[in-house]
Design a protein around this motif. Structure first.
Motif, PDB file in Angstrom:
ATOM      1  N   SER A  25       7.944   3.238  -8.735  1.00  0.00           N
ATOM      2  CA  SER A  25       6.727   2.650  -8.179  1.00  0.00           C
ATOM      3  C   SER A  25       6.959   1.169  -7.927  1.00  0.00           C
ATOM      4  O   SER A  25       7.367   0.435  -8.828  1.00  0.00           O
ATOM      5  N   ARG A  27       5.010  -2.091  -6.982  1.00  0.00           N
ATOM      6  CA  ARG A  27       3.630  -2.554  -6.975  1.00  0.00           C
ATOM      7  C   ARG A  27       3.496  -3.781  -6.082  1.00  0.00           C
ATOM      8  O   ARG A  27       3.812  -4.887  -6.465  1.00  0.00           O
ATOM      9  N   HIS A  40       0.510   0.344  -4.114  1.00  0.00           N
ATOM     10  CA  HIS A  40       1.883   0.622  -4.523  1.00  0.00           C
ATOM     11  C   HIS A  40       2.587   1.495  -3.496  1.00  0.00           C
ATOM     12  O   HIS A  40       1.951   2.353  -2.882  1.00  0.00           O
ATOM     13  N   TYR A 126      -2.800   6.703 -17.671  1.00  0.00           N
ATOM     14  CA  TYR A 126      -2.585   5.275 -17.777  1.00  0.00           C
ATOM     15  C   TYR A 126      -3.744   4.694 -18.584  1.00  0.00           C
ATOM     16  O   TYR A 126      -4.901   4.944 -18.251  1.00  0.00           O
TER      17      TYR A 126
HETATM   18  C1  9YT Z   1       1.268   9.568  -7.146  1.00  0.00           C
HETATM   19  C2  9YT Z   1       1.378   8.976  -8.510  1.00  0.00           C
HETATM   20  O1  9YT Z   1       0.434   8.694  -9.157  1.00  0.00           O
HETATM   21  N1  9YT Z   1       2.628   8.804  -8.959  1.00  0.00           N
HETATM   22  C3  9YT Z   1       2.915   8.175 -10.221  1.00  0.00           C
HETATM   23  C4  9YT Z   1       3.163   6.691 -10.113  1.00  0.00           C
HETATM   24  C5  9YT Z   1       1.954   5.912  -9.654  1.00  0.00           C
HETATM   25  N2  9YT Z   1       1.649   6.143  -8.264  1.00  0.00           N
HETATM   26  C6  9YT Z   1       2.219   4.422  -9.817  1.00  0.00           C
HETATM   27  O2  9YT Z   1       2.222   3.938 -10.941  1.00  0.00           O
HETATM   28  O3  9YT Z   1       2.414   3.763  -8.807  1.00  0.00           O
END
Ligand code: 9YT
Length: 132
Positions: A25, A27, A40, A126
């Motif tokens: 990911s 960000r 992201h 999260y």
């Molecule tokens: C699609 C999704 O949620 N993937 C996990 C990683 C999340 N998008 C992130 O932390 O950017």
């Protein structure tokens, strides 16, 4: 104005790898950018499976390349994902995210914004990080 290239994110603390390397990911916007959401680019590795249940966040996801699928839990309903598909976790929907035959490139928006410090816990959640 904030102007960034994805290459400015790579190999910085804004690039996060899943503990099992199922995804990366990058960000591009986080809470401290002050937009009220985070933004992201996420690469889902081909053939992987990730359990996700964002109990504290809403997430919208737009696929721009590659393929994979979403498996809703607990009902098992499957949605194929490829370029042009969007899904929104408007009910904190629990699901498995499956990588397909090739890596999948997703654009993801979180509300409330991630701070960048969150990691998926054992339930695919999260935590809500409120301190600055
Ligand atoms: C699609 C999704 O949620 N993937 C996990 C990683 C999340 N998008 C992130 O932390 O950017």
């Amino acid at each position: 104005m904030i102007v960034r290239n994805i290459d400015d994110i790579r190999e910085t603390d804004r690039e996060v790898h899943a503990p099992g390397e199922q995804w990366i990911s990058r960000r591009m916007l986080l809470k401290n950018d002050g937009m009220g959401f985070s933004f992201h680019e996420t690469i889902i590795k081909a053939g992987t499976k990730t359990h996700i249940h964002y109990q504290n966040h809403f997430e919208a996801v737009y696929c721009v390349a590659g393929n994979g699928r979403i498996e809703e839990l607990p009902n098992g309903k499957v949605h194929e994902i490829s370029d042009g598909m969007m899904y929104a976790l408007n009910q904190h929907d629990e699901h498995f995210l499956h990588g397909g035959s090739e890596d999948m490139r997703l654009i993801c928006v979180f509300n409330p914004p991630l701070t960048g410090k969150e990691v998926h816990d054992e339930n695919g959640v999260y935590p809500l990080v409120t301190e600055d």
